[in-house]
Design a protein around this motif. Structure first.
Motif, mmCIF file in Angstrom:
data_model
loop_
_atom_site.group_PDB
_atom_site.id
_atom_site.type_symbol
_atom_site.label_atom_id
_atom_site.label_comp_id
_atom_site.label_asym_id
_atom_site.label_seq_id
_atom_site.Cartn_x
_atom_site.Cartn_y
_atom_site.Cartn_z
ATOM 1 N N THR A 1 0.847 -1.193 0.000
ATOM 2 C CA THR A 1 0.000 0.000 0.000
ATOM 3 C C THR A 1 0.881 1.240 0.000
ATOM 4 O O THR A 1 1.751 1.389 0.875
ATOM 5 N N LEU A 2 0.662 2.118 -0.968
ATOM 6 C CA LEU A 2 1.429 3.362 -1.069
ATOM 7 C C LEU A 2 0.549 4.473 -1.633
ATOM 8 O O LEU A 2 -0.535 4.221 -2.164
ATOM 9 N N ALA A 3 1.033 5.695 -1.500
ATOM 10 C CA ALA A 3 0.358 6.846 -2.095
ATOM 11 C C ALA A 3 0.980 7.096 -3.461
ATOM 12 O O ALA A 3 2.156 7.472 -3.541
ATOM 13 N N PRO A 4 0.251 6.909 -4.551
ATOM 14 C CA PRO A 4 0.874 6.988 -5.874
ATOM 15 C C PRO A 4 1.428 8.363 -6.210
ATOM 16 O O PRO A 4 2.395 8.473 -6.965
ATOM 17 N N GLU A 5 0.846 9.408 -5.635
ATOM 18 C CA GLU A 5 1.247 10.770 -6.012
ATOM 19 C C GLU A 5 2.592 11.184 -5.403
ATOM 20 O O GLU A 5 3.172 12.190 -5.830
ATOM 21 N N VAL A 6 3.109 10.438 -4.416
ATOM 22 C CA VAL A 6 4.349 10.852 -3.755
ATOM 23 C C VAL A 6 5.495 9.885 -4.029
ATOM 24 O O VAL A 6 6.567 10.010 -3.417
ATOM 25 N N ARG B 1 -16.996 18.631 -7.189
ATOM 26 C CA ARG B 1 -16.005 19.215 -8.088
ATOM 27 C C ARG B 1 -14.593 18.659 -7.862
ATOM 28 O O ARG B 1 -13.659 19.067 -8.533
ATOM 29 N N ALA B 2 -14.486 17.777 -6.922
ATOM 30 C CA ALA B 2 -13.192 17.135 -6.636
ATOM 31 C C ALA B 2 -13.452 15.682 -6.261
ATOM 32 O O ALA B 2 -13.399 15.305 -5.089
ATOM 33 N N PRO B 3 -13.775 14.842 -7.243
ATOM 34 C CA PRO B 3 -14.157 13.458 -6.945
ATOM 35 C C PRO B 3 -13.034 12.635 -6.332
ATOM 36 O O PRO B 3 -13.296 11.696 -5.577
ATOM 37 N N GLY B 4 -11.787 12.979 -6.646
ATOM 38 C CA GLY B 4 -10.647 12.381 -5.977
ATOM 39 C C GLY B 4 -10.456 10.897 -6.202
ATOM 40 O O GLY B 4 -11.041 10.279 -7.100
ATOM 41 N N MET B 5 -9.615 10.317 -5.357
ATOM 42 C CA MET B 5 -9.238 8.919 -5.487
ATOM 43 C C MET B 5 -10.419 7.978 -5.278
ATOM 44 O O MET B 5 -10.473 6.897 -5.861
ATOM 45 N N ILE B 6 -11.366 8.385 -4.453
ATOM 46 C CA ILE B 6 -12.524 7.527 -4.208
ATOM 47 C C ILE B 6 -13.276 7.263 -5.512
ATOM 48 O O ILE B 6 -13.601 6.114 -5.832
ATOM 49 N N ALA B 7 -13.553 8.322 -6.269
ATOM 50 C CA ALA B 7 -14.270 8.147 -7.536
ATOM 51 C C ALA B 7 -13.436 7.334 -8.518
ATOM 52 O O ALA B 7 -13.964 6.453 -9.215
ATOM 53 N N ALA B 8 -12.132 7.629 -8.582
ATOM 54 C CA ALA B 8 -11.266 6.880 -9.499
ATOM 55 C C ALA B 8 -11.271 5.401 -9.158
ATOM 56 O O ALA B 8 -11.313 4.536 -10.049
ATOM 57 N N ALA B 9 -11.251 5.084 -7.871
ATOM 58 C CA ALA B 9 -11.262 3.681 -7.443
ATOM 59 C C ALA B 9 -12.581 3.010 -7.798
ATOM 60 O O ALA B 9 -12.614 1.916 -8.376
ATOM 61 N N HIS C 1 -3.805 5.600 1.886
ATOM 62 C CA HIS C 1 -3.180 6.632 2.716
ATOM 63 C C HIS C 1 -2.599 7.711 1.808
ATOM 64 O O HIS C 1 -1.413 8.000 1.817
ATOM 65 N N SER C 2 -3.499 8.294 1.026
ATOM 66 C CA SER C 2 -3.096 9.117 -0.111
ATOM 67 C C SER C 2 -3.943 10.371 -0.223
ATOM 68 O O SER C 2 -5.110 10.396 0.185
ATOM 69 N N MET C 3 -3.345 11.418 -0.813
ATOM 70 C CA MET C 3 -4.052 12.652 -1.144
ATOM 71 C C MET C 3 -4.308 12.752 -2.641
ATOM 72 O O MET C 3 -4.607 13.837 -3.151
ATOM 73 N N ALA C 4 -4.191 11.653 -3.359
ATOM 74 C CA ALA C 4 -4.261 11.683 -4.817
ATOM 75 C C ALA C 4 -5.587 12.244 -5.322
ATOM 76 O O ALA C 4 -6.660 11.948 -4.790
ATOM 77 N N THR C 5 -5.488 13.044 -6.363
ATOM 78 C CA THR C 5 -6.668 13.448 -7.117
ATOM 79 C C THR C 5 -7.109 12.264 -7.976
ATOM 80 O O THR C 5 -6.407 11.256 -8.089
ATOM 81 N N ALA C 6 -8.254 12.396 -8.615
ATOM 82 C CA ALA C 6 -8.712 11.336 -9.508
ATOM 83 C C ALA C 6 -7.696 11.108 -10.633
ATOM 84 O O ALA C 6 -7.380 9.966 -10.980
ATOM 85 N N GLU C 7 -7.166 12.197 -11.176
ATOM 86 C CA GLU C 7 -6.194 12.076 -12.255
ATOM 87 C C GLU C 7 -4.913 11.402 -11.770
ATOM 88 O O GLU C 7 -4.351 10.534 -12.450
ATOM 89 N N GLU C 8 -4.455 11.773 -10.571
ATOM 90 C CA GLU C 8 -3.246 11.153 -10.023
ATOM 91 C C GLU C 8 -3.467 9.676 -9.721
ATOM 92 O O GLU C 8 -2.555 8.853 -9.904
ATOM 93 N N ALA C 9 -4.666 9.340 -9.275
ATOM 94 C CA ALA C 9 -4.974 7.927 -9.022
ATOM 95 C C ALA C 9 -4.958 7.130 -10.322
ATOM 96 O O ALA C 9 -4.436 6.008 -10.376
ATOM 97 N N ARG C 10 -5.520 7.707 -11.384
ATOM 98 C CA ARG C 10 -5.525 7.006 -12.677
ATOM 99 C C ARG C 10 -4.107 6.893 -13.242
ATOM 100 O O ARG C 10 -3.774 5.891 -13.886
#
Length: 365
Positions: free
Chosen positions: A162-167, A219-227, A187-196
């Motif tokens: 488990t890692l945070a992809p954006e860092v 307006r900020a769906p984030g990693m949850i929406a991407a997942a 354990h991440s602050m990734a945006t949807a784009e960063e998650a993808r």
């Protein structure tokens, strides 16, 4: 001995009219009941034991505090008594020496029943979403951690990271994935784009959806929406504390594939053990509401078994019990590229889950 059941979990379905033959130690056959047969014993439901991909501890033992073969065996024994036949011991953010010791312990116990491999949750996470992880040990994926991954994979140990992809360095993420490490975003602050982008760099899973990540906004769906919208495997803690039941139902309903969501316990040493333990020098205890919290009242893992999660999910969302069982048996094993655990000849009787009564209480065979 013949053990009959009202319902038997077979390849994703609960089927009536089946029974197990056993010599008292292993399953010798699974077959339909013959006309007039009742068996030597009858239960309400039979299934293979559950598979939990996120187990921090159990029976009073924490992986981080006891990264030894004896510690792993004690944790496995505690969860086996609660219906979990196989698990990934989970080492969370800590000093590099702790991770290395946990890896050595897993290699030393390779092939022992129920110990599948290692889940490394951190230290390569976002400080802003560390949860109860120790900020002093958070760091990007580096060559020292890569050496641990290579050591584990050379021994053919299944590894979940488990890692945070954006860092983290995309090249190192791709290298880890090429080793056969299952990468999970968490354990991440990734945006949807960063998650993808993380998915493009090897991520195939998301760790405990909704927890330790920004919540979804219009307006900020984030990693949850991407997942949720991805084809990746997604883990969920279904204890009714970490995720509201309505949020969990929405997430499951929105997934493009129903066979890509699974349950984890995120269990701590209090499961099958005392009601408190020490983590990073802090006292963690079970409060009056059944939550596992630190001195500030923040959640610090879960006080729940995987079987509890299965039954709570079924009772509180109305999802079919067969689906809830799949989320704790077949799906997590596919997520880790492991063969399924089946009720079949040779399966130890201790790895058979037997439930009885209207409340589906676990019973010993």
């Amino acid at each position: 001995m013949l053990i009959s059941s009202d319902l038997t979990y077979i390849e994703g379905a609960l089927l009536p009219g089946f029974a197990l033959e056993t010599d008292g130690e292993t399953v010798t056959a699974l077959r339909p009941l013959r006309p007039g047969e009742t068996g030597n014993r009858h239960v309400r439901l039979l299934a293979p034991g559950l598979t939990d991909l996120q187990v921090n501890g159990g029976g009073g033992v924490l992986v981080n505090s006891s990264p030894t073969p004896e510690g792993l065996r004690a944790i496995r024994a505690a969860h086996l008594g609660l219906g979990t036949a196989a698990l990934l011991p989970t080492v969370i953010t800590d000093a590099p020496e702790v991770l290395e010791a946990a890896a050595d312990a897993v290699i030393a116990t390779k092939g022992e029943p129920g110990l599948l491999g290692l889940h490394i949750e951190g230290p390569h996470i976002a400080p802003a979403r560390k949860g109860t992880h120790d900020a002093a040990h958070i760091r990007p994926l580096d060559q020292r951690s890569m050496a641990v991954l290579k050591h584990l994979r050379a021994a053919e140990i299944p590894v979940l990271l488990t890692l945070a992809p954006e860092v983290n360095d995309p090249a190192l993420m791709r290298e880890a994935a090429a080793l056969g490490v299952v990468l999970s975003a968490g354990h991440s602050m990734a945006t949807a784009e960063e998650a993808r982008t993380g998915i493009k760099n090897g991520v195939t899973m998301f760790t405990h959806l909704f927890n330790a990540m920004p919540q979804m906004q219009s307006r900020a769906p984030g990693m949850i929406a991407a997942a949720i919208l991805s084809d990746c495997f997604v883990g969920l803690i279904a204890d009714g504390i970490h995720v509201d039941w309505d949020a969990l139902r929405v997430a499951l309903a929105a997934r493009p594939r129903a066979d890509r969501s699974f349950l984890v316990s995120d269990a701590m040493p209090t499961v099958g053990g005392p009601d408190h333990f020490n983590l990073y020098g802090q006292d963690i205890h079970v409060d009056a509401k059944g939550r596992l919290v630190n001195a500030e009242g923040n959640l610090a893992g879960a006080h729940v078994s995987l079987l509890d999660c299965v039954l709570r999910l079924h009772r509180n969302t109305g999802l079919p019990l067969a689906y809830a069982l799949a989320m704790a048996t077949d799906i997590p094993r596919r997520a880790m590229r492991l063969p399924p655990l089946r009720l079949a000849e040779g399966l130890p009787l201790s790895d058979v889950l037997a439930l009885n009564g209207t409340d589906f209480a676990k019973v010993a065979l």
